[in-house]
Write an enzyme that holds these catalytic residues in place. Structure first.
Site, PDB file in Angstrom:
ATOM      1  N   ASN A 168       0.778  -1.175   0.153  1.00 51.11           N
ATOM      2  CA  ASN A 168      -0.009   0.112   0.001  1.00 51.11           C
ATOM      3  C   ASN A 168       0.952   1.258  -0.042  1.00 51.11           C
ATOM      4  OD1 ASN A 168      -1.608   2.171   0.501  1.00 51.11           O
ATOM      5  ND2 ASN A 168      -2.980   1.334   2.255  1.00 51.11           N
ATOM      6  N   ARG A 210       0.704   4.199   0.502  1.00 52.58           N
ATOM      7  CA  ARG A 210       0.294   5.232   1.268  1.00 52.58           C
ATOM      8  C   ARG A 210       0.679   4.910   2.638  1.00 52.58           C
ATOM      9  NH1 ARG A 210      -5.732   7.322   0.771  1.00 52.58           N
ATOM     10  NH2 ARG A 210      -4.998   8.648   2.173  1.00 52.58           N
ATOM     11  N   CYS A 211       1.072   3.746   2.957  1.00 53.05           N
ATOM     12  CA  CYS A 211       1.535   3.205   4.425  1.00 53.05           C
ATOM     13  C   CYS A 211       3.119   3.335   4.438  1.00 53.05           C
ATOM     14  CB  CYS A 211       1.081   1.625   4.523  1.00 53.05           C
ATOM     15  SG  CYS A 211       1.686   0.909   5.958  1.00 53.05           S
ATOM     16  N   SER A 212       3.495   4.107   5.488  1.00 53.72           N
ATOM     17  CA  SER A 212       4.778   4.329   5.636  1.00 53.72           C
ATOM     18  C   SER A 212       5.571   2.899   5.871  1.00 53.72           C
ATOM     19  CB  SER A 212       5.129   5.234   6.853  1.00 53.72           C
ATOM     20  OG  SER A 212       4.547   4.803   7.966  1.00 53.72           O
TER      21      SER A 212
END
Length: 120
Positions: free
Chosen positions: A9, A11-13
């Site tokens: 994903n 958007r996930c750090s």
């Protein structure tokens, strides 16, 4: 090496950090944005076996939909939980890295390096 896959994903750090860590080790994983291309129930069951996890262990319990769908009910079968993840891939904890017949959850990202320790 293209036999490495990451359920990612962007958007996930943590997912980005895991991907970066793989690349730093010379690995070029196939990137599957699982929110856009969710795994099938069969794929998910295979990965759960490789992770040595039950479905609930791979679920993001803090997602609103987890509560909305009543997925905390102890009476739900593994098949129902797997289907909930297929229908709502946001519920799948990330990132998952697959290598051969092995898998690891990148929480923390360094966990995935164990997949490659006995290479060579």
């Amino acid at each position: 090496m293209s036999d490495v896959t990451i359920w990612h994903n962007p958007r996930c750090s943590t997912s980005r950090a895991t991907l970066s860590l793989l690349e730093q080790h010379g690995l070029q994983p196939e990137i599957v944005e699982y929110l856009k291309t969710p795994p099938s129930a069969a794929q998910l069951k295979t990965v759960l076996k490789e992770l040595h996890m039950r479905p609930r262990e791979l679920m993001r319990k803090k997602e609103a939909i987890y509560k909305e769908l009543g997925l905390d009910a102890e009476s739900l079968t593994d098949d129902k939980l797997v289907q909930a993840m297929v229908d709502n891939p946001i519920l799948i904890e990330r990132p998952v890295v697959l290598f051969g017949k092995r898998a690891a959850l990148g929480r923390p990202p360094e966990n995935v390096l164990d997949l490659f320790n006995d290479m060579g």
